[in-house]
Design an enzyme around this catalytic site. Structure first.
Site, PDB file in Angstrom:
ATOM      1  N   ASP A  98       0.845  -1.186   0.000  1.00 41.15           N
ATOM      2  CA  ASP A  98       0.000   0.000   0.000  1.00 41.15           C
ATOM      3  C   ASP A  98       0.887   1.245   0.000  1.00 41.15           C
ATOM      4  O   ASP A  98       1.582   1.525   0.976  1.00 41.15           O
ATOM      5  CB  ASP A  98      -0.888  -0.022   1.249  1.00 41.15           C
ATOM      6  N   ASP A 142      -2.979   2.555  -5.929  1.00 38.40           N
ATOM      7  CA  ASP A 142      -1.937   2.586  -4.900  1.00 38.40           C
ATOM      8  C   ASP A 142      -1.780   1.292  -4.120  1.00 38.40           C
ATOM      9  O   ASP A 142      -0.915   1.199  -3.237  1.00 38.40           O
ATOM     10  CB  ASP A 142      -2.206   3.730  -3.921  1.00 38.40           C
ATOM     11  N   GLU A 143      -2.588   0.284  -4.404  1.00 36.37           N
ATOM     12  CA  GLU A 143      -2.513  -0.957  -3.644  1.00 36.37           C
ATOM     13  C   GLU A 143      -2.436  -2.165  -4.576  1.00 36.37           C
ATOM     14  O   GLU A 143      -3.094  -2.196  -5.617  1.00 36.37           O
ATOM     15  CB  GLU A 143      -3.731  -1.111  -2.730  1.00 36.37           C
TER      16      GLU A 143
END
Length: 409
Positions: free
Chosen positions: A7, A103-104
């Site tokens: 993350d 973003d993950e």
């Protein structure tokens, strides 16, 4: 399985600071445009977060909490560039990389032992991302996707956390139920009403009671809390397959009548159907998400006969609108999103009944409109009911995603 969940910390704000080093050491928030009624905080850095600034705050609210806040507009091209760079780092260790937003990512490193133990790989990824991009990443290491996600959330920023078969009861079961993936506000409320407040209580809950409240999803939640879910990590090639197409817009003033909302839906359905045809798809599920003036969301979906015709998407979305909203000024709407899924290749046309002449005419008409727009631009042709829309010049966004439900940045 050996799973990592990576993350990127404060992703949008962190990219802004990497691209503009003068922001370092300041309270930074990435914000929408107030003139287009999207003037809310989209992301913030750790310094701003520590001052109480939250994602979704209006800019004026954020500045009350943090008078020194520096607001910057979003640069989505930058975010896409850095997201891809980081994803390429992950792919050095495995091709089983599943994205969850920009973003993950989950990584299945079960067969990546050549690079070391899971903790060693996680630590190497953390250091490499920081060295090569200037961004920090929190990594959860575990044996299920759910627990790996929990691990990355436990320590931020720039940290590695392991949730193993030996320690998960101690680490996980004391956490509130809402800490687990897919336990949203409404699910939390129902679980709390059942006397279930922690993941340990969820893990020990009665199967029949959970089934009575949530159906099969209740058992899935329990299995996830017990570390028994076996949901695999998709490969990077699977992730690039489009599974839904959508458009949303925030209007410059609230919608207070069905006529206004339906006009907005018409515009969005037209944009969605155009992209369906351009990509060669038909869709058989329509989703409508409405955001009320108080920023709460309501959504609903329905099945339709596979189509790429805008009118069909529009009529389905309007039915959903009437099922969810009263259509008056007592509950004004701020934004709408129309999305389609269950996509199949159209092969240049749709299968229609031999008696459905209108459907065939609609299909031909849509392709003629596409040709005109391709030559003269999208705005070269539109329907007459779209000519007087004084509330439709707000921010419009695309939600073309590889997973459903999609995750907004």
């Amino acid at each position: 399985m050996e799973i990592l969940h990576c993350d990127l910390n404060n992703f949008f704000a962190s990219v802004e600071q990497v691209m503009n080093p003068s922001l370092n050491g300041k309270f930074v928030a990435v914000c929408g445009d107030p003139e287009k009624r999207s003037g809310i905080v989209l992301a913030k850095n750790t310094a701003a977060k520590n001052m109480g600034v939250k994602t979704g705050d209006a800019i004026w609210q954020a500045r009350q909490k943090c008078p020194e806040l520096v607001c910057v507009p979003p640069h989505y091209d930058w975010y896409g560039h850095y997201s891809e760079r980081v994803r390429q780092i992950y792919c050095r260790y495995t091709d089983l990389v599943e994205c969850f937003g920009m973003d993950e990512c989950w990584l299945d490193i079960t067969h990546s032992g050549i690079f070391g133990t899971p903790m060693q790989i996680a630590e190497e990824i953390r250091k490499t991302v920081k060295k090569e991009t200037g961004l920090t990443v929190s990594v959860g290491v575990s044996f299920t996707k759910t627990f790996a996600k929990l691990g990355s959330d436990l320590k931020k920023p720039d940290a590695v956390t392991e949730i193993s078969r030996k320690n998960y009861r101690k680490v996980v079961w004391c956490l509130p139920v809402e800490e687990m993936l897919f336990v949203g506000r409404q699910t939390k409320k129902i679980l709390n009403q059942m006397g279930i407040f922690t993941l340990g209580q969820l893990a020990e809950a009665n199967d029949k009671v959970l089934m009575s409240k949530f159906g099969i999803n209740g058992l899935k939640l329990k299995h996830a809390a017990r570390g028994e879910d076996e949901d695999p990590v998709s490969s990077i090639s699977d992730e690039r397959q489009i599974k839904s197409i959508g458009h949303g817009t925030t209007t410059i003033r609230d919608m207070v009548t069905y006529a206004e909302a339906e006009q907005t839906i018409f515009m969005l359905a037209d944009m969605v159907a155009t992209r369906l045809r351009n990509k060669g798809f038909c869709a058989s599920t329509v989703h409508l998400d409405i955001r009320h003036n108080d920023l709460t969301h309501t959504s609903k979906q329905c099945k339709i006969v596979p189509t790429f015709v805008a009118a069909n998407v529009y009529h389905a979305a309007v039915r959903l609108l009437h099922a969810m909203w009263c259509g008056n000024a007592s509950d004004p709407l701020r934004s709408l999103t129309v999305q389609v899924s269950d996509l199949t290749f159209s092969c240049g046309g749709v299968q229609t009944s031999i008696f459905d002449v209108n459907e065939e005419k609609q299909s031909r008409l849509q392709f003629c409109v596409d040709k005109i727009r391709k030559k003269f631009g999208y705005d070269a042709i539109t329907c007459a009911n779209m000519l007087k829309c004084d509330f439709l010049s707000g921010k419009t966004f695309s939600v073309d995603e590889s997973t459903l439900p999609f995750k907004r940045g």
